[in-house]
Motif scaffolding. Structure first.
Motif, PDB file in Angstrom:
ATOM      1  N   LYS A 661       0.807  -1.219   0.000  1.00 25.94           N
ATOM      2  CA  LYS A 661       0.000   0.000   0.000  1.00 25.94           C
ATOM      3  C   LYS A 661       0.845   1.276   0.000  1.00 25.94           C
ATOM      4  O   LYS A 661       0.399   2.342  -0.425  1.00 25.94           O
ATOM      5  CB  LYS A 661      -0.951   0.000   1.197  1.00 25.94           C
ATOM      6  N   LYS A 662       2.104   1.170   0.430  1.00 28.28           N
ATOM      7  CA  LYS A 662       2.981   2.332   0.473  1.00 28.28           C
ATOM      8  C   LYS A 662       3.749   2.531  -0.825  1.00 28.28           C
ATOM      9  O   LYS A 662       4.653   3.367  -0.904  1.00 28.28           O
ATOM     10  CB  LYS A 662       3.969   2.208   1.636  1.00 28.28           C
ATOM     11  N   GLY A 663       3.431   1.743  -1.861  1.00 27.67           N
ATOM     12  CA  GLY A 663       4.044   1.960  -3.164  1.00 27.67           C
ATOM     13  C   GLY A 663       5.294   1.157  -3.412  1.00 27.67           C
ATOM     14  O   GLY A 663       6.088   1.509  -4.300  1.00 27.67           O
ATOM     15  N   LYS A 664       5.507   0.083  -2.678  1.00 30.77           N
ATOM     16  CA  LYS A 664       6.638  -0.807  -2.919  1.00 30.77           C
ATOM     17  C   LYS A 664       6.154  -2.044  -3.689  1.00 30.77           C
ATOM     18  O   LYS A 664       4.980  -2.407  -3.648  1.00 30.77           O
ATOM     19  CB  LYS A 664       7.253  -1.257  -1.592  1.00 30.77           C
ATOM     20  N   CYS A 665       7.133  -2.703  -4.373  1.00 33.40           N
ATOM     21  CA  CYS A 665       6.803  -3.943  -5.070  1.00 33.40           C
ATOM     22  C   CYS A 665       8.036  -4.821  -5.152  1.00 33.40           C
ATOM     23  O   CYS A 665       9.167  -4.338  -5.007  1.00 33.40           O
ATOM     24  CB  CYS A 665       6.250  -3.659  -6.467  1.00 33.40           C
ATOM     25  N   ILE A 666       7.799  -6.093  -5.362  1.00 33.07           N
ATOM     26  CA  ILE A 666       8.900  -7.035  -5.569  1.00 33.07           C
ATOM     27  C   ILE A 666       8.462  -8.051  -6.611  1.00 33.07           C
ATOM     28  O   ILE A 666       7.293  -8.443  -6.682  1.00 33.07           O
ATOM     29  CB  ILE A 666       9.297  -7.739  -4.253  1.00 33.07           C
ATOM     30  N   GLN A 667       9.389  -8.446  -7.465  1.00 33.52           N
ATOM     31  CA  GLN A 667       9.111  -9.443  -8.501  1.00 33.52           C
ATOM     32  C   GLN A 667      10.168 -10.545  -8.399  1.00 33.52           C
ATOM     33  O   GLN A 667      11.356 -10.265  -8.415  1.00 33.52           O
ATOM     34  CB  GLN A 667       9.153  -8.795  -9.894  1.00 33.52           C
ATOM     35  N   PHE A 668       9.719 -11.791  -8.224  1.00 32.38           N
ATOM     36  CA  PHE A 668      10.652 -12.908  -8.126  1.00 32.38           C
ATOM     37  C   PHE A 668      10.057 -14.133  -8.797  1.00 32.38           C
ATOM     38  O   PHE A 668       8.842 -14.189  -9.082  1.00 32.38           O
ATOM     39  CB  PHE A 668      10.998 -13.221  -6.659  1.00 32.38           C
ATOM     40  N   ASN A 669      10.896 -15.139  -9.074  1.00 32.93           N
ATOM     41  CA  ASN A 669      10.448 -16.349  -9.748  1.00 32.93           C
ATOM     42  C   ASN A 669       9.763 -17.281  -8.737  1.00 32.93           C
ATOM     43  O   ASN A 669      10.276 -17.521  -7.647  1.00 32.93           O
ATOM     44  CB  ASN A 669      11.632 -17.074 -10.389  1.00 32.93           C
ATOM     45  N   SER A 670       8.592 -17.816  -9.134  1.00 34.09           N
ATOM     46  CA  SER A 670       7.840 -18.683  -8.217  1.00 34.09           C
ATOM     47  C   SER A 670       8.592 -19.969  -7.889  1.00 34.09           C
ATOM     48  O   SER A 670       8.281 -20.630  -6.893  1.00 34.09           O
ATOM     49  CB  SER A 670       6.474 -19.039  -8.825  1.00 34.09           C
ATOM     50  N   LYS A 731      13.288  -6.293   0.242  1.00 30.74           N
ATOM     51  CA  LYS A 731      12.405  -5.169   0.567  1.00 30.74           C
ATOM     52  C   LYS A 731      11.696  -4.607  -0.659  1.00 30.74           C
ATOM     53  O   LYS A 731      10.769  -3.816  -0.529  1.00 30.74           O
ATOM     54  CB  LYS A 731      13.202  -4.055   1.253  1.00 30.74           C
ATOM     55  N   GLY A 732      12.182  -4.988  -1.871  1.00 26.38           N
ATOM     56  CA  GLY A 732      11.526  -4.545  -3.084  1.00 26.38           C
ATOM     57  C   GLY A 732      11.976  -3.173  -3.551  1.00 26.38           C
ATOM     58  O   GLY A 732      12.890  -2.553  -2.996  1.00 26.38           O
ATOM     59  N   ILE A 733      11.297  -2.678  -4.600  1.00 19.82           N
ATOM     60  CA  ILE A 733      11.610  -1.376  -5.197  1.00 19.82           C
ATOM     61  C   ILE A 733      10.319  -0.576  -5.323  1.00 19.82           C
ATOM     62  O   ILE A 733       9.226  -1.079  -5.025  1.00 19.82           O
ATOM     63  CB  ILE A 733      12.268  -1.555  -6.573  1.00 19.82           C
ATOM     64  N   LYS A 734      10.452   0.677  -5.817  1.00 16.18           N
ATOM     65  CA  LYS A 734       9.289   1.559  -5.914  1.00 16.18           C
ATOM     66  C   LYS A 734       8.352   1.078  -7.018  1.00 16.18           C
ATOM     67  O   LYS A 734       8.765   0.772  -8.126  1.00 16.18           O
ATOM     68  CB  LYS A 734       9.726   2.988  -6.179  1.00 16.18           C
TER      69      LYS A 734
END
Length: 802
Positions: A661-670, A731-734
């Motif tokens: 909700k604070k605008g962070k995201c993370i993308q990783f392989n399942s 922690k992810g990125i914006k």
């Protein structure tokens, strides 16, 4: 020190012995039928008491209370209500295939009405019941002392009818039970005759004659396999359905008319159940329900709403009411004073064995009687041939004893022969009477020869049994009532409902509905939207997915459980309708609510259910682990305070995209998350700041665009390639710029240019936009206004072009 006169016992052994004695008493003396006559002791005592009283089928009725009094006074030391209930059941033509008692008065109804008190009803035996007691006076069965030793009662009846099968029975003993369905008399006797004629018969030969149970209330049995299983093993479950026919009134209204119901189903309760289901809208399309049954038969009329598919309603009635029941067959009976599970073949063979014993004992009795009579006739004939000397001898005697002794001495007679001569009437001395004596003598000789042939020749014995069975069949046999069909002609609702695309919406308060996708037309960016549901002060649309009618919905609750529904089982309502409360469709605890829902058509091993929680925990479980369809099972084991945010169906190497909700995201392989069982907790997917939480999770496929939407109506598209793939747990990125103007992130979804998107506001406004109207911007931007509104966006979903 043991006191004098006190006997020490092991309490465990004493209790065991006492309980076994009690159990066997219940099994043998009360609850289970004897395999020979198919009767429990109370039934046998009722019939024997009526026989003794002479209450036969051609005699006047007698008060039920008089019968009950005789039974409990002479043979059955139990309550009068138990005996009267037995009497009543034997008189009910909807309980007994071949009633053994002819009742006059109110003996209850198929609606569950109670019978009148025993002082008002009257009874007598039916003709077929008398066949159960035929030859009981010919030493065919053993008699035991009654409960106080003052009288004798039969241990079993010498029945000529295979009552165990034709009338069936049920009973619950200690640790065992029996449930034998009624059968058709003609079929059972035809099987018995075949067994007599063919010594090398097999089970399959018997099953050519006995097709299956034949219930007094008619109905339809679906599936022959379970019948065969029950007959060959002694246990099985068969499916019995009501018969429904369709009628059309002169005004064009379609009616569903129930004319037959399953065995032992209470018609009044069935009608009440149908009415409740129609009232609660669990079965839609019923506008009227009435019971038009009368003495001619059952007729329950269901009026169908115009335009409704009556086949679907019939299928729902079978599924949700006792118009379809599972009848459990359990062939247990008493054999040689021991309970035993029997096959159909066993039951028939036990009956034939019983008939052998009865016919042999009857023949021995008749032979003894004939031999005694022949002996007397020999004496009478000898006296007639020497009548003048006999008369002179009697006249010269001082008394009867002297005359008897002289006769015995002079003519070499037995005492019985001499007494018979003395008792002979003078009319027997006429020429006609003398001829009768000689004729009777010859006939008696023939009878003795016949009786001996029965006892000495098995074929003659079985021929007698066969002839008697055929006589019973010809007198009492009738047509089968219950129809048997090979397989249930189940109506597949999915074949009747088009697999159209629909929008499924779930409100914050838990109201769900489906609406055809065609009801929503695309609007331009910035539009005001259409009302998506009836809004209230405290409720709004929370979740929305686009799916098809034939898909299965999987509901994941805040407690980590899963529930299932077919999409077509949801009410199809207008776009602005409120919907149906989800707790009326799936079973939820009082503090449980649906957190996420997905849809699928197949449960396979190639796909996985990927779950993500508010605290950033993720879990991957094979889709086939959820194939049981059992609602309420665990989907993920949650830590205290955590709850499910999103669930996706993924393939083996899909990328996972998590947004906060604070605008962070993370993308990783399942593939970084191993496959886990349903009860597992999961692993860390993203490390969150203290005041942050996960709002959405996506399984990224291909190179799509990521659509991020904020609470205050802003959104943007960003190429997924701008979000680099990281390792799980970072922690992810914006994701997007979050300001007071934009509000916090509602979610981020993958889209294509040709897709549409549906946005839902807190006030339940819904707008459908084309993705092509939304600009593609960088990661560190806030986006443009997508929806003109004063309240907040709470949910959105993507309408795939394909």
């Amino acid at each position: 020190m043991k006191e004098k006169g006190v006997i020490e016992v092991n309490i465990e052994e004493s209790l065991k012995e006492s309980y076994l004695d009690y159990a066997m008493s219940v099994i043998i003396g009360r609850a289970l039928p004897d395999v020979r006559d198919g009767l429990k002791p109370v039934h046998r005592r009722v019939l024997y008491a009526m026989y003794e009283m002479g209450v036969l089928h051609n005699k006047p009725y007698k008060k039920s209370a008089r019968i009950v009094g005789d039974v409990i006074g002479k043979y059955h030391p139990h309550g009068d209500s138990a005996v009267y209930d037995t009497l009543v059941r034997m008189a009910q033509d909807f309980s007994m295939r071949y009633p053994l008692v002819d009742g006059q008065g109110n003996f209850g109804s198929v609606d569950g009405d109670s019978p009148a008190a025993m002082r008002y009803t009257e009874v007598r035996m039916t003709k077929i019941a008398e066949e159960m007691l035929a030859d009981i006076d010919k030493d065919t069965v053993d008699f035991n002392p009654n409960y106080d030793g003052s009288l004798k009662e039969p241990a079993v009846l010498p029945t000529r009818i295979p009552n165990m099968l034709i009338n069936g029975t049920s009973g619950i003993a200690v640790g065992m039970a029996t449930n034998i369905p009624p059968h058709n008399l003609t079929e059972v006797i035809n099987a018995l005759v075949y067994m007599i004629d063919n010594k090398d018969y097999r089970d399959d030969d018997i099953l050519k004659f006995v097709k299956g149970p034949d219930f007094p209330t008619y109905g339809i049995i679906y599936g022959k396999d379970e019948i065969l299983k029950a007959y060959k093993t002694g246990k099985g479950v068969i499916k019995v359905r009501a018969r429904v026919k369709k009628e059309v009134t002169t005004t064009g209204k379609e009616l569903l008319v129930i004319t037959e119901i399953p065995y032992q189903v209470n018609k009044a309760n069935l009608i009440e159940k149908i009415a409740n289901l129609a009232r609660e809208k669990k079965i839609t399309g019923i506008v009227d329900l009435r019971d038009e049954s009368d003495r001619d038969g059952i007729r329950v009329v269901i009026e169908v709403k115009r335009g409704e598919n009556s086949d679907v309603i019939i299928n729902q009635l079978y599924k949700n009411t006792q118009m379809e029941i599972a009848y459990g067959i359990n062939l247990v009976g008493i054999v040689n004073n021991k309970p035993k599970t029997l096959t159909l073949r066993d039951l028939l063979e036990q009956f034939l064995d019983h008939r052998k014993v009865v016919v042999i004992r009857r023949t021995k009795f008749l032979l003894k009687k004939a031999e005694d009579r022949l002996h007397i006739l020999e004496g009478l004939i000898k006296a007639v041939e020497n009548i003048d000397e006999v008369v002179a001898l009697i006249k010269s005697s001082h008394n009867a004893n002297e005359a008897k002794e002289k006769l015995m001495e002079k003519y070499d007679l037995s005492e019985a022969q001499a007494q018979a001569i003395l008792d002979m009437k003078l009319q027997r001395l006429t020429g006609l009477e003398i001829e009768k004596l000689k004729k009777e003598y010859q006939e008696t000789l023939k009878n003795i020869e016949f009786y001996k042939s029965i006892l000495n020749n098995e074929n003659v014995l079985m021929g007698i049994i066969k002839d008697e069975l055929i006589e019973i069949r010809d007198k009492y046999g009738d047509e089968r009532r219950t129809e048997i069909v090979s397989n249930a002609e189940e109506i597949n609702i999915e074949d009747l409902i088009p697999d159209d695309e629909v929008v499924v919406t779930l409100s914050y308060q838990g109201f769900i509905k489906r609406t055809p996708l065609t009801n929503f037309r695309s609007q331009k960016r910035g539009g005001k939207g259409k009302a998506g549901a009836i809004s209230s002060k405290d409720d709004f649309i929370k979740d929305l997915i686009v799916t098809t009618n034939h898909s299965t919905l999987m509901f994941f609750t805040n407690k980590g459980k899963i529930h299932y529904l077919k999409v077509y089982e949801l009410p199809e309502l207008a776009r602005d309708a409120k919907g149906k409360y989800i707790a009326n469709l799936i079973s939820l605890d009082s503090d449980e609510k649906v957190a996420a829902m997905i849809s699928t058509k197949e449960f396979d091993r190639e796909h996985f259910v990927f779950m993500c929680t508010k605290d950033g925990v993720v879990k991957k479980t094979s889709l086939d682990a959820f194939s049981s369809g059992r609602s309420g099972i665990i989907a993920i084991k949650l830590r205290e305070g955590d709850e499910i945010v999103d669930v996706s169906l993924i393939s083996k190497n899909d990328l996972i995209f998590i947004s906060t909700k604070k605008g962070k995201c993370i993308q990783f392989n399942s593939s970084e998350v191993r496959n886990m069982g349903r009860n597992a907790t999961g692993v860390r997917g993203i490390t969150l700041d203290k005041d942050d939480s996960v709002v959405s999770m996506e399984a990224v496929k291909g190179d799509p665009l990521i659509l991020a939407v904020t609470a205050k109506g802003y959104g943007k598209l960003t190429l997924v390639t701008e979000y680099r793939v990281q390792s799980r747990g970072g922690k992810g990125i914006k994701l997007s710029k979050v300001t007071e103007k934009t509000g916090e992130i509602v979610g981020a979804r993958q889209v294509k240019i040709e897709d549409d998107v549906m946005l839902i506001s807190k006030s339940s406004k819904v707008i459908r936009l084309s993705v092509s109207d939304i600009p593609i911007l960088g990661r560190d931007t806030q986006g443009v206004r997508l929806m003109g509104l004063s309240d907040e966006i709470v949910s959105f979903d993507v309408i795939r072009e394909d």
